[in-house]
Structure formats: structure tokens, C-alpha cells
Write a protein that holds these residues in place. Structure first.
Motif, mmCIF file in Angstrom:
data_model
loop_
_atom_site.group_PDB
_atom_site.id
_atom_site.type_symbol
_atom_site.label_atom_id
_atom_site.label_comp_id
_atom_site.label_asym_id
_atom_site.label_seq_id
_atom_site.Cartn_x
_atom_site.Cartn_y
_atom_site.Cartn_z
ATOM 1 N N SER A 239 -7.444 22.155 -35.747
ATOM 2 C CA SER A 239 -7.754 23.288 -36.626
ATOM 3 C C SER A 239 -8.271 24.503 -35.880
ATOM 4 C CB SER A 239 -8.795 22.856 -37.664
ATOM 5 O OG SER A 239 -9.956 22.357 -37.018
ATOM 6 N N SER A 240 -8.015 24.631 -34.582
ATOM 7 C CA SER A 240 -8.441 25.820 -33.836
ATOM 8 C C SER A 240 -7.388 26.906 -34.025
ATOM 9 C CB SER A 240 -8.619 25.491 -32.348
ATOM 10 O OG SER A 240 -9.604 24.488 -32.184
ATOM 11 N N ALA A 241 -7.705 27.899 -34.874
ATOM 12 C CA ALA A 241 -6.736 28.918 -35.273
ATOM 13 C C ALA A 241 -7.005 30.215 -34.524
ATOM 14 C CB ALA A 241 -6.804 29.152 -36.780
ATOM 15 N N TYR A 242 -5.917 30.874 -34.093
ATOM 16 C CA TYR A 242 -6.008 32.130 -33.354
ATOM 17 C C TYR A 242 -4.896 33.062 -33.816
ATOM 18 C CZ TYR A 242 -9.008 29.398 -30.273
ATOM 19 O OH TYR A 242 -10.005 28.595 -29.790
ATOM 20 N N LEU A 243 -5.218 34.349 -33.811
ATOM 21 C CA LEU A 243 -4.243 35.388 -34.131
ATOM 22 C C LEU A 243 -3.857 36.095 -32.840
ATOM 23 C CD1 LEU A 243 -2.719 36.996 -36.322
ATOM 24 C CD2 LEU A 243 -4.685 38.536 -36.406
#
Length: 716
Positions: A239-243
Motif C-alpha cells: 500500500s505504499s502509494a506515490y504520484l
């Protein structure tokens, strides 16, 4: 041996990280848990209580922080003791200067404390200025790099923590992972030491996953090198989210606030095929979606990261499980064809033994708390082995609902046989198997009815006895049995107002099993509700999957009533109101009900006689009017024919009025005669209905014949 260092197991959450100085420092902390007794707040209340319990168990060690102010009480107490000595008193009397009243050592200590305090505060102020300057330079440098290099912005569930972390992708290649030597250090579930590599070369940035590491781009898992575009969404691990922010030439005036945590989860749900449209959201007149469907969709999106974390914990603990979200009753309907209430569930599959469990939302959330505790012990190096009964990743095996098939009963309401193949559809609408079933109207002895027994008007069956058989012949292509060798199936259905479910015998290890099980049902006095049920409802047959070690499904029949022939009775509301089944046997019940049935039939026959006489009076008036007209003198009219038939019936009535043996009943004879008359009328009505649906070539002769035929039928 050295003293064991006390480790405080902080919970991996944003709230705990924010409270870490208060929970583990030199402070007295009061934790207030806001809970609610409402059942709709059950999950939040349980989660809050679990969190409060864990924080209550924390007992951090306290240390005294030295400071100049803390030395003042010690100095005052020492000065009092020093001044009370005889030598100091004598010295004080000899001294004339005010400063000489104090001991020299005390004055030295006070002056030293003042100088130390001034130096300490000056030093702290200087350090603060240096830190501020360094921070200002770091911010300025960060802004400059943001305008120059492509980078990754973190996206957190808490909006206040979104955009705090920025990882710049400079020219060349940089690794991302748990190891400290990586250019992009990452922490979290599912993050490997060398998780992925980002490459900035020739004006484009690519990402390459390492081995079997989980990398998701725009909701789609990738396994090979993938080029990143501006504003792409990247998820590393669970669940490590990045844009991803691209090169300055690719940027515009985009609003980055719309790419929040929910946007990432909605995108993943859309890739998995779950959306508001698929869930069947019905737009009301005000343009709003169905609230129940919206709640299910929100639950699905909320549970997606939790399921991903549970899968990752199970993988690191080597449990061999695979969890996936399902929507219960996604493509299912009730016996009338209306959609059932949808809810989110979690399907758990043991990839080693092929065992399957179905967990509700509440059960999964409770289990995840236990999984986190077990996983924390694993990270701390403690023994994570637990007994099977205490393992949150295990459950006893049980029967699993695979799908449902609908068999519409409308032909039975017309005494017509139904034999067809229907599909078992799973919760998400996929075909699980095909069922060969037949529904056959029959006699009390079990002999199938012929085509002559077919009725057009279902009212003819009102108050009569109906016998029919439901037979499950064969099941074809069962996917459940194809996926596992040690599996079986059972089928079950429930008929009308019966509270018991009828199950077939279990079948194991056969993909195309032969069932061949038939049950005969009897309605001694068919009510209007039962006839309406046959016309508008379907028989729902459920397919259940059995696993090795689980108990088979059985039918408990304590309240079932049977006829003297041993057939199961349905439509028994009147019987339940008149007879206490706990005090009488089934044979006594059938005998009493047959007497009641005969009385009701005689009453209904008398009503039919009265109704027929009224109709005959109307027909006689019409016949007299038509006989009096000169145009009808040459040929008898249809009404006159009916009058002649009525005369025969009246003659039969007069014949019945003659003295007869005591066992005969004149009213019953007349009712039987009228019954024959109305049966012939029903036959004529059926022929008229068939002629009305038939469209022959248009001609004057056909129109004339149809015009001559319609008065007879319309008069009925």
C-alpha cells in the motif's frame, strides 16, 4: 550479561506516530476513547478499544532531564545548611559588608549558575538559528530540484501526510527498497531490500520490478520495464502509494489534490472490474445512486488495502493463503427476480490444501488485528508459532455456497410438465455448473399428467388437490470439482411456505454427477396465494461445495406434514391454524383435513350453482329477445342453442328431484351436471384463445366465421 533493552512495540499507524513523544517520553498522558453503543458503530468501537488496550499496556521508562533550573532547590538547601554552621555565624558578625554576609563559595556558585544559564540559552539560540538556516537552505534546494528533476510524491490516507516525502529521480539509475544503501529508502509491508529500479535516461523515466516484487502502475500490476508518464500512479508493495511528477516540459497547471488516496483505490477497483455500474446502482429521480449499493462500493474500496496487507503478512509468515474480495449477491436474485441485498465478503483459499473459507467483513477486520499482532511478534524475532485453534489465518472447513439456479414454476400453474437445463450462477455472475431438472404435475399415485389435463385458466385449480414432482436429474461441468480432487457437492431447495430445505445426497470427485432424486409435493386445497406463487416465482436451487472434513448438509424435518401416501404437503396454512401438529400424527392430520376439504368443496359447488343460475337467466332473456326478431326466424341463434342446453340441464335437475336412495344428493347431482357444462365452456374458451392468437390470411369468409364464433365465447 548486559541488561535487556526494553522495546516499546508502537502500533504502525499515523496516530501512534504523532503521539509517540507523549506515549514514550517524560509525560503523564491521559487517553480518552470515544466509543458508541450503537450497532452501526460496532467496527469503529472495536477498533478504538483494541487501540486503547494496546496503548494502555505501554510502560515507557522515565528519565530526569537535567537543567539549570532543577539545581535551584539543591542550592537553597545547601545554603541553609552552610549558613547554620557556627563558623559562618561568627564570620557574619565580624563582617560589615552586605556581600560578606554570604559565604564566598555560595556567591561563587550563584555567579557560576548565572553565567552557565546565560551561556546555555545563548548556545541554544545559536543552535536554533543554525538549524533554521539549514532548514531554509534545504527547502530552497528541494524546491529547485522539484523544478528540475522528475520525482515521486507520497500519497497517504491522511491528507496532512500526503506530499511530505519526495524522492528525486536524477540522471542514471537508482534503486528503491528497504536496504539503507538504496537511493530511495522505503518501509512498509511487501517492500523488499531491492524492490524496484527507476531509470532516468534520454528524457524518459522507467521503472523495473525486481524478481517477484509487487509494483502497480495506474492500477495494473507490472512485471517488466514500464515507461512512466506524468501523473502516473505507482504503488510499491502492499500500500505504499506515490504520484509520479514528470519532467518540467511535461507539466502543466494540473490540480494534484484530486490524486488522493481514494483515487488510487478507486482505480485499482476499476481494474479489478468493480464499479458502481457493475454493482447495479440505480439512479433515482434526483440523480443520486442507490445508498445501499454506494455503501457496498465504499466497503469494497476500504477493504482493498487491508486485504493486500493481510496477503503480504501471510506471505511473509509462510501461511500459504490467498485472500480476495468478493461481492455477495452481485448477480443473484430472489424467487421473484428482484436483486438481493449486496455485501462485501472475503474469500480465503489455502493454496496448499485448496481449502476455502468465506469471511464476512466484520470477521475479516477482527482477524486482521490478530494477524498484525502475530506479525509484530515475527518482526521482533519472537516465536510466531501458535496453535492451530489460535491461528488467525486458519478456520475449520465448512460448506461453501457456489451458486444458484432459477427454475420458473409458471408451467406448473397450468398443469404442464417442465424439463430444462438451467445454469448455476456464482455471486459474480459466472457459470459454475448446469443442472438438468424437471417439474412434473402428477396424480396422487405419482403418474404424470397428460396433455388433456392442461388448464388455461388457473382458477380451475383453486380449491383442488395438486400433486407434482420435483426431480434433479444430473449436474454437468462443476468447476468446484475440477479445481480440487478431494471435493464434493450438494444441492438444496425450499418449496413455497416450507421452512425446511431439501438437500440431495453428497457426491464426491465426480465432475458430471448423476443425481436422480425426486420429491413429490401435495397441495390438498390449492389456495389463491399458492397459485399466484406458481405464476410469479421461481424455485431456487442452491449448489453447495463440500470439502474434506466438513459436515454434509442435512434436512431437518420436524415440522413437515405428509399425506397418507407419504408425500410432502405444501400450502398448509389452514392446517396449521386448525391442527396442533405437536399433538396429532400426520395420518390424523390428513384425515381431518380431507373432511374439511369435502365440506369446502360442497360449499363451493353450491356457490357455482347459484352463479350458473344467474348467468342462465341472463342468457334466457337474450335468447327470448333474439327469437322475437324476424331476422332470426330462419335459423336458431347461438343464444337459443345455449337455451336448449340449459333446458337439458333443467331436465337433469328435474330428474334429480325425483325420489332417490338416501345416499344420493340432488344438489350434488346438479352441481356435477353444471360442472360438465362449464368444462365444455372452458374447452370452447380455450379454442377461442388459440384462434385469437392464430392469424390466418385476411378474407371475408374468415372474418365472417370469426364474427359468428365470437358471440358464443364472449357470452361466457
Amino acid at each position: 550479561m548486559g541488561k535487556k533493552v526494553l522495546h516499546i512495540p508502537y502500533r504502525d499507524s499515523v496516530l501512534t506516530k504523532l503521539l509517540q513523544p507523549a506515549l514514550g517520553g517524560n509525560s503523564r498522558t491521559t487517553l480518552i476513547a470515544a466509543i458508541s453503543p450503537a450497532d452501526i458503530c460496532y467496527e469503529e468501537t472495536l477498533s478504538t478499544l483494541r487501540y486503547a488496550e494496546r496503548e494502555y499496556e505501554l510502560q515507557p521508562p522515565c528519565t530526569l532531564a537535567p537543567s539549570p533550573a532543577s539545581r535551584a532547590p539543591l542550592l537553597r538547601s545547601s545554603s541553609k545548611l552552610f549558613c547554620s554552621s557556627p563558623l559562618i555565624l561568627q564570620t557574619r558578625r565580624l563582617s560589615t559588608s552586605p556581600l560578606s554576609e554570604l559565604p564566598a563559595c555560595l556567591l561563587a556558585d550563584q555567579s557560576l549558575g548565572q553565567q552557565t544559564g546565560q551561556v546555555t540559552w545563548a548556545h541554544q539560540l545559536e543552535q536554533a538559528r543554525e538549524e533554521w538556516q539549514q532548514q531554509y537552505l534545504a527547502i530552497a534546494q528541494e524546491r529547485q530540484m522539484m523544478e528540475t528533476f522528475p520525482h515521486l510524491l507520497n500519497v497517504n490516507e491522511d491528507p496532512q501526510l500526503t506530499g511530505v516525502l519526495k524522492y528525486f529521480i536524477q540522471a542514471g539509475s537508482c534503486d528503491a527498497g528497504r536496504a539503507a544503501s538504496n537511493a530511495i529508502p522505503l518501509l512498509g509491508l511487501g517492500i523488499s531490500d531491492k524492490h524496484a529500479s527507476f531509470t532516468n535516461l534520454d528524457g524518459k523515466v522507467t521503472v523495473t520490478p525486481h524478481s517477484k516484487c509487487n509494483v502497480v502502475v495506474n492500477g495494473v500490476p507490472i512485471t517488466t520495464t514500464t515507461k512512466l508518464q506524468h501523473l502516473d500512479r505507482v504503488i510499491l508493495g502492499s500500500s505504499s502509494a506515490y504520484l509520479y511528477i514528470g519532467f518540467p516540459s511535461e507539466r502543466g497547471s494540473e490540480d494534484l489534490n484530486r490524486f488522493d488516496y481514494d483515487f488510487f483505490q478507486l482505480e485499482r477497483a476499476a481494474v479489478e472490474g468493480v464499479s458502481m455500474d457493475k454493482l447495479g446502482a440505480v439512479s433515482h429521480g434526483d440523480g443520486m445512486a442507490d445508498p445501499s449499493v454506494l455503501a457496498v462500493f465504499q466497503d469494497y474500496v476500504k477493504l482493498m488495502p487491508l486485504v493486500a496487507e493481510a496477503n503480504q503478512m501471510g506471505e511473509e509468515l509462510e501461511k500459504g493463503l490467498r485472500m480476495e474480495l468478493k461481492v455477495k449477491n452481485l448477480a443473484s436474485s430472489d424467487s421473484r427476480g428482484y436483486d438481493l441485498q449486496k455485501e462485501v465478503m472475503v474469500k480465503v483459499t489455502n493454496q496448499r490444501t485448496q481449502e476455502v473459507w468465506i469471511w464476512s467483513k466484520a470477521k475479516f477486520i477482527n482477524r486482521k488485528f490478530l494477524m498484525e499482532e502475530l506479525y509484530q511478534r515475527f518482526l521482533e524475532g519472537e516465536d510466531s508459532h501458535v496453535a492451530q485453534e489460535d491461528d488467525p489465518f486458519w478456520d475449520p472447513v465448512e460448506a461453501v455456497h457456489l451458486g444458484s439456479a432459477h427454475v420458473w414454476l409458471q408451467p406448473l400453474a397450468h398443469c404442464m410438465k417442465l424439463e430444462e437445463q438451467v445454469e448455476f450462477l456464482s455471486c459474480d455472475g459466472t457459470e459454475e455448473a448446469t443442472l438438468h431438472v424437471h417439474v412434473t404435475p402428477c396424480s396422487p399415485a405419482g403418474q404424470a399428467c397428460s396433455e388433456e389435463d392442461v388448464v388455461i385458466d388457473t382458477a380451475e385449480l383453486l380449491g383442488k388437490r395438486m400433486d407434482f414432482q420435483i426431480g434433479l436429474v444430473r449436474c454437468l461441468g462443476i468447476k468446484w470439482l475440477k479445481e480440487g480432487a478431494e471435493r464434493g457437492v450438494q444441492m438444496g431447495y425450499r418449496m413455497y411456505d416450507l421452512s425446511s430445505t431439501f438437500y440431495t445426497k453428497p457426491v464426491w470427485k465426480i465432475v458430471n454427477p448423476q443425481i436422480e432424486e425426486t420429491v413429490q409435493f401435495t397441495a390438498l386445497n390449492a389456495s389463491q396465494d399458492f397459485l399466484n406463487y406458481l405464476q410469479t416465482n421461481a424455485l431456487i436451487v442452491d449448489l453447495w461445495g463440500l470439502q474434506e472434513g466438513c459436515a454434509q448438509l442435512s434436512c431437518s424435518q420436524p415440522d413437515l406434514m405428509v399425506t397418507s401416501e407419504g408425500h410432502v404437503m405444501v400450502d398448509t396454512k389452514k392446517i396449521s391454524a386448525l391442527v396442533d401438529t405437536g399433538q396429532t400424527t400426520s395420518d390424523q392430520t390428513s384425515e381431518l383435513y380431507m373432511k374439511l376439504l369435502k365440506l369446502e368443496q360442497e360449499t363451493e359447488q353450491l356457490r357455482n350453482v347459484n352463479r350458473a343460475l344467474r348467468e342462465e337467466n341472463v342468457l334466457l332473456r337474450q335468447a327470448l329477445e333474439k327469437v322475437g326478431s324476424p331476422q332470426q326466424a330462419h335459423e336458431p341463434s347461438d343464444a337459443l342453442k345455449v337455451t336448449q342446453r340449459t333446458a337439458h340441464l333443467l331436465a337433469a335437475r328435474a330428474e334429480n328431484d325425483r325420489p332417490a336412495p338416501p345416499a344420493a344428493s340432488s344438489d350434488r347431482e346438479l352441481a356435477n351436471a353444471l360442472k360438465v357444462f362449464y368444462q365444455s365452456m372452458n374447452t370452447a374458451r380455450g379454442r377461442f384463445l388459440r384462434l385469437r392468437h392464430y392469424k390466418p390470411p385476411v378474407s371475408n369468409q374468415n372474418l365472417a366465421s370469426k364474427r359468428n364464433l365470437s358471440p358464443l365465447n364472449l357470452g361466457i
